[in-house]
Write a protein that holds these residues in place. Structure first.
Motif, PDB file in Angstrom:
ATOM      1  N   ALA B  21      60.971  10.897  48.625  1.00  0.00           N
ATOM      2  CA  ALA B  21      61.265  10.359  49.949  1.00  0.00           C
ATOM      3  C   ALA B  21      60.384  11.029  50.987  1.00  0.00           C
ATOM      4  N   PRO B  22      59.756  10.239  51.879  1.00  0.00           N
ATOM      5  CA  PRO B  22      58.959  10.847  52.942  1.00  0.00           C
ATOM      6  C   PRO B  22      59.855  11.292  54.089  1.00  0.00           C
ATOM      7  N   VAL B  23      60.180  12.601  54.137  1.00  0.00           N
ATOM      8  CA  VAL B  23      61.045  13.074  55.226  1.00  0.00           C
ATOM      9  C   VAL B  23      60.285  13.140  56.535  1.00  0.00           C
ATOM     10  N   ILE B  24      58.954  13.274  56.450  1.00  0.00           N
ATOM     11  CA  ILE B  24      58.117  13.146  57.636  1.00  0.00           C
ATOM     12  C   ILE B  24      57.075  12.098  57.293  1.00  0.00           C
ATOM     13  N   ASP B  25      56.987  11.075  58.141  1.00  0.00           N
ATOM     14  CA  ASP B  25      56.173   9.917  57.822  1.00  0.00           C
ATOM     15  C   ASP B  25      55.177   9.684  58.957  1.00  0.00           C
ATOM     16  N   ARG B 233      60.206   9.805  61.634  1.00  0.00           N
ATOM     17  CA  ARG B 233      59.100   9.246  62.406  1.00  0.00           C
ATOM     18  C   ARG B 233      59.253   9.618  63.874  1.00  0.00           C
ATOM     19  N   LYS B 234      58.114   9.590  64.562  1.00  0.00           N
ATOM     20  CA  LYS B 234      58.161   9.841  65.988  1.00  0.00           C
ATOM     21  C   LYS B 234      58.616   8.560  66.678  1.00  0.00           C
ATOM     22  N   ALA B 235      59.693   8.620  67.464  1.00  0.00           N
ATOM     23  CA  ALA B 235      60.177   7.432  68.171  1.00  0.00           C
ATOM     24  C   ALA B 235      59.525   7.363  69.537  1.00  0.00           C
ATOM     25  N   GLU B 236      59.520   8.511  70.227  1.00  0.00           N
ATOM     26  CA  GLU B 236      58.986   8.510  71.570  1.00  0.00           C
ATOM     27  C   GLU B 236      58.431   9.885  71.887  1.00  0.00           C
ATOM     28  N   GLU B 237      57.403   9.913  72.732  1.00  0.00           N
ATOM     29  CA  GLU B 237      56.805  11.179  73.111  1.00  0.00           C
ATOM     30  C   GLU B 237      56.387  11.093  74.571  1.00  0.00           C
ATOM     31  N   GLY B 238      56.625  12.164  75.331  1.00  0.00           N
ATOM     32  CA  GLY B 238      56.181  12.143  76.719  1.00  0.00           C
ATOM     33  C   GLY B 238      56.693  13.335  77.484  1.00  0.00           C
ATOM     34  N   PRO B 239      56.253  13.478  78.743  1.00  0.00           N
ATOM     35  CA  PRO B 239      56.764  14.570  79.578  1.00  0.00           C
ATOM     36  C   PRO B 239      58.269  14.414  79.748  1.00  0.00           C
ATOM     37  N   VAL B 240      58.974  15.532  79.768  1.00  0.00           N
ATOM     38  CA  VAL B 240      60.427  15.482  79.772  1.00  0.00           C
ATOM     39  C   VAL B 240      60.969  14.674  80.955  1.00  0.00           C
ATOM     40  N   ASP B 241      60.440  14.929  82.156  1.00  0.00           N
ATOM     41  CA  ASP B 241      60.995  14.215  83.311  1.00  0.00           C
ATOM     42  C   ASP B 241      60.774  12.706  83.196  1.00  0.00           C
ATOM     43  N   LYS B 242      59.598  12.309  82.723  1.00  0.00           N
ATOM     44  CA  LYS B 242      59.318  10.879  82.579  1.00  0.00           C
ATOM     45  C   LYS B 242      60.225  10.231  81.548  1.00  0.00           C
ATOM     46  N   VAL B 243      60.379  10.890  80.410  1.00  0.00           N
ATOM     47  CA  VAL B 243      61.182  10.285  79.347  1.00  0.00           C
ATOM     48  C   VAL B 243      62.644  10.195  79.776  1.00  0.00           C
ATOM     49  N   ILE B 244      63.142  11.238  80.423  1.00  0.00           N
ATOM     50  CA  ILE B 244      64.549  11.200  80.817  1.00  0.00           C
ATOM     51  C   ILE B 244      64.772  10.172  81.924  1.00  0.00           C
ATOM     52  N   ALA B 245      63.817  10.070  82.838  1.00  0.00           N
ATOM     53  CA  ALA B 245      63.957   9.101  83.931  1.00  0.00           C
ATOM     54  C   ALA B 245      63.823   7.666  83.418  1.00  0.00           C
ATOM     55  N   HIS B 246      62.924   7.458  82.486  1.00  0.00           N
ATOM     56  CA  HIS B 246      62.715   6.091  82.011  1.00  0.00           C
ATOM     57  C   HIS B 246      62.363   6.107  80.522  1.00  0.00           C
ATOM     58  N   ASP B 316      48.646   7.947  79.730  1.00  0.00           N
ATOM     59  CA  ASP B 316      47.985   8.816  78.771  1.00  0.00           C
ATOM     60  C   ASP B 316      48.969   9.647  77.968  1.00  0.00           C
ATOM     61  N   VAL B 317      50.125   9.892  78.575  1.00  0.00           N
ATOM     62  CA  VAL B 317      51.001  10.906  78.008  1.00  0.00           C
ATOM     63  C   VAL B 317      52.319  10.356  77.447  1.00  0.00           C
ATOM     64  N   HIS B 318      52.657   9.160  77.734  1.00  0.00           N
ATOM     65  CA  HIS B 318      53.963   8.639  77.348  1.00  0.00           C
ATOM     66  C   HIS B 318      53.802   7.529  76.304  1.00  0.00           C
ATOM     67  N   ARG B 319      54.364   7.725  75.106  1.00  0.00           N
ATOM     68  CA  ARG B 319      54.191   6.738  74.035  1.00  0.00           C
ATOM     69  C   ARG B 319      55.530   6.441  73.389  1.00  0.00           C
ATOM     70  N   SER B 320      55.687   5.203  72.923  1.00  0.00           N
ATOM     71  CA  SER B 320      56.935   4.829  72.272  1.00  0.00           C
ATOM     72  C   SER B 320      56.637   3.937  71.079  1.00  0.00           C
ATOM     73  N   ALA B 321      57.412   4.117  70.011  1.00  0.00           N
ATOM     74  CA  ALA B 321      57.229   3.280  68.830  1.00  0.00           C
ATOM     75  C   ALA B 321      58.386   2.297  68.737  1.00  0.00           C
ATOM     76  N   CYS B 322      58.327   1.258  69.591  1.00  0.00           N
ATOM     77  CA  CYS B 322      59.383   0.250  69.595  1.00  0.00           C
ATOM     78  C   CYS B 322      58.755  -1.079  69.981  1.00  0.00           C
ATOM     79  N   TRP B 323      59.141  -2.133  69.283  1.00  0.00           N
ATOM     80  CA  TRP B 323      58.581  -3.459  69.607  1.00  0.00           C
ATOM     81  C   TRP B 323      59.028  -3.930  70.982  1.00  0.00           C
ATOM     82  N   HIS B 324      60.121  -3.393  71.475  1.00  0.00           N
ATOM     83  CA  HIS B 324      60.663  -3.868  72.751  1.00  0.00           C
ATOM     84  C   HIS B 324      60.411  -2.886  73.876  1.00  0.00           C
ATOM     85  N   ALA B 325      59.529  -1.913  73.644  1.00  0.00           N
ATOM     86  CA  ALA B 325      59.340  -0.842  74.614  1.00  0.00           C
ATOM     87  C   ALA B 325      58.933  -1.363  75.981  1.00  0.00           C
ATOM     88  N   GLU B 326      58.100  -2.395  75.995  1.00  0.00           N
ATOM     89  CA  GLU B 326      57.601  -2.854  77.289  1.00  0.00           C
ATOM     90  C   GLU B 326      58.681  -3.481  78.153  1.00  0.00           C
TER      91      GLU B 326
END
Lengths: 325, 328
Positions: B21-25, B233-246, B316-326
């Protein structure tokens, strides 16, 4: 000092325990049917009731039980274990003459069993599915299941009678001449088979316990911490894991010490080793009560001393024992 | 910009009875000098595995790095020899664990456990290492460090033991400190003290921090950037304030809405406390070519069940792995 105070307390408790052992032994021997008068009469080819009564009077056996017990305790308190009916010598002298041989056998066997048990336990714990691990498991079950007199006799047949590597029995060869080293080598040669026989059983126990205990500590959080510190494997295994894994092994070794001594009786008999075990066997058959009681007294003394030693070692190894946490 | 640590397409496989099983993918991320990032996610999402992989401490015979690279200071740790990794562990990268109660060796004094790492990596003499250990105990604010150095772990509280762990991890002034749920086992007031301590020590030493946690409050307090992990898997990555706000991933939104908010007056209307329905999928489902969060997601559509979402960048800094992210 705290250690001194606790050691002193332990010695006081041990003395009380020893007193209880003396009384219990005396009661139990007295409960067994037959006495030395029967044995003496037998060796004379039979005697009538009058002569039996005379013998009993000579040895003080006609006194009430409680008086006999009182007299015995009084004598033991003065370090007098009485005189052997069978050998006609003071019991203490008889025992002290045999004690070194037994101690030599028991301590060598116990040390060897512990050292080899711990080493094989550690190695097999590091590779629980490796060859050595399976070998240890098989040898352990075999060693623990086989009675010492059976192993002893098989070893005698193989190594003494067939290929003549080791002497058949005894402790010294009277034909050996030379200095201290020549005699030491002679005794060592006589010791190999008895020590091997006696230690196999216990080696198996220690090895299995050490393996299980090591496997547990190797999977513990503090071993992971030791690895995360970047310590070499040798330090992770021997410094961090082993010291923790030793605790149950030391406890077991202390408990097993009495079993090693009783195992020595059988081994000494098989290999005619001139120790307490062969003496015990002879005097029990001869119903030599004072000597039997004396041997039991000394055995209890050795076991109690062994337990005291175990306690002290345990405190050295594990600081938690020191404060009782 | 040069990074202190750069993980590229890391894949960690665990060997199990049912297969691999790939525990990190396919995990990639970077850590800059002096930066503080936080890994967030439920238990079993692969946060700790990432940390252990960086340390070269994946469970022997069970876990292994299947592919990818871990660049540390220009050196690939995946390809490094065991001796080299040992030199880096505890020296260049320090780690503190979740369980302070069991992470210290019960039969050695805490001073010895700190001094040992100094002797190993810095070649200090017994005496110098012991003196330095006392300094470190003082630095992690343990009172009477000279006498406490001779104490055994069982004579200390959980918070004090975690301070000792921090002293061990920071003894050789590492470039990175990895903290795997450092306060989970401690009570709340002690948690706050440990965070204060970590923040101060970081300010003094400039050590980069990777903190693993499932506590959003701890993230907001300690980290500059956060990576939300889900099922390896990585779901989302970004600066803490940005991710928490949006938050741009429904899982992140779920985690944020799980945090209770204090209200000033009891008469105020309180928001309902949400939960993320369902549980993390079993290891056997890891690595499937779909969105692994879909079974718990209110927004899931046909596409989520058939195709693995790609990472979408919002800046540049905020990324998300979701088809509905936009649309969020």
């Amino acid at each position: 000092m705290d250690v001194l105070r606790i050691t002193f307390l332990r010695i006081v408790y041990s003395a009380l325990l020893l007193a209880a052992v003396v009384v219990l032994n005396f009661v139990m021997i007295h409960l067994a049917p037959g006495d030395v008068a029967d044995t003496i009469a037998q060796s004379m080819g039979g005697a009538d009731a009058e002569i039996l009564a005379q013998i009993r009077a000579d040895y003080g056996l006609d006194q009430p039980f409680i008086v006999q017990l009182g007299q015995y305790i009084w004598k033991v308190l003065h370090f007098d274990l009485g005189s052997s009916y069978y050998y006609n010598r003071p019991v203490t002298e008889l025992i002290l003459e045999r004690l070194p041989a037994t101690l030599l056998l028991v301590i060598t066997a116990q040390t060897l069993a512990l050292v080899i048990g711990v080493v094989t336990g550690v190695f097999s714990a590091r590779r629980p599915n490796g060859f050595l691990s399976h070998l240890v498991t098989i040898v352990a079950f075999f060693g623990h299941a086989a009675p010492v007199f059976w192993t002893g006799i098989l070893l005698l047949i193989a190594f003494s009678l067939q290929i003549h590597w080791f002497p058949v029995g005894g402790m010294r060869d009277v034909t050996v001449t030379g200095g201290f080293w020549a005699h030491s080598f002679d005794v060592a040669r006589h010791m190999v088979l008895p020590v091997f026989t006696l230690s196999t059983t216990f080696l198996a126990l220690y090895s299995r316990l050490c393996r299980a205990s090591m496997m547990e500590t190797l999977g513990s959080d503090y071993v992971r911490t030791a690895k995360a510190k970047g310590l070499p494997m040798r330090s992770v295994v021997y410094k961090h894991a082993l010291k923790n894994a030793l605790s149950p092994v030391i406890t077991l070794a202390g408990l097993q010490f009495s079993a090693v001594i009783s195992g020595a009786v059988l081994v000494e008999t098989v290999f005619s080793w001139p120790g307490l075990g062969t003496l015990a066997f002879q005097v029990i058959v001869a119903r030599d009560t004072p000597t039997i009681l004396g041997i039991l007294f000394f055995s209890a003394l050795i076991v109690i001393a062994g337990n005291l030693l175990t306690d002290l070692v345990q405190r050295l190894v594990d600081p938690r024992v020191r404060t009782g946490q | 910009m040069s990074f202190l640590l750069k993980v590229e397409n890391l894949r960690i496989e665990l060997r199990m009875r049912a297969g691999v099983a790939p525990v990190i993918d396919d995990l990639s991320f970077e850590l800059a000098h002096g930066e503080s990032i936080s890994f967030v996610g439920e238990s079993g999402c692969g946060k700790s595995m990432t940390a252990l992989a960086i340390m070269g401490l994946l469970p022997e015979g069970i876990g292994r790095v299947a592919s990818g690279k871990i660049w540390f200071d220009g050196e690939d740790l995946v390809a490094a020899s065991p001796a080299r990794l040992r030199h880096i562990r505890g020296n260049k990268i320090g780690m503190i664990f979740q369980e302070p109660m069991t992470s210290l060796n019960p039969v050695y004094s805490v001073g010895e456990q700190i001094a040992e790492v100094l002797r190993e990596h810095q070649g200090l003499s017994r005496k110098a290492a012991w003196a330095e250990a006392i300094e470190l105990l003082d630095a992690v604010r343990i009172p009477n460090p000279e006498t406490r150095a001779t104490a055994y772990p069982f004579e200390m509280s959980g918070g004090q033991r975690q301070r000792v762990m921090i002293a061990i991890a920071l003894a050789c002034k590492p470039k990175i400190l990895i903290a795997d749920e450092p306060t989970t086992a401690l009570d709340v007031t002690v948690q706050a003290q440990i965070f204060d301590l970590l923040r101060d020590l970081r300010r003094q030493t400039g050590t980069s921090l990777i903190m693993i946690t499932h506590d959003m409050g701890a993230v907001a307090e300690m980290a500059e950037r956060m990576i939300v992990m889900y099922a390896g898997r990585k779901a989302e990555e970004g600066p803490v304030d940005k991710v928490i706000a949006h938050a741009r991933h429904p899982y992140t939104q779920g985690l944020i809405s799980c945090v209770p908010h204090l209200v000033a007056h009891l008469t105020e209307e309180r928001q309902d406390l949400n939960e993320v329905p369902g549980i993390v999928p079993g290891l056997a489902e890891f690595g499937q070519g779909r969105c692994l969060f879909a079974s718990r997601c209110a927004r899931a559509t046909e596409r989520c069940l058939t195709t693995r979402p790609e990472e979408i960048a919002f800046s540049d800094v905020h990324r998300s792995a979701c088809w509905h992210a936009e649309g969020m």
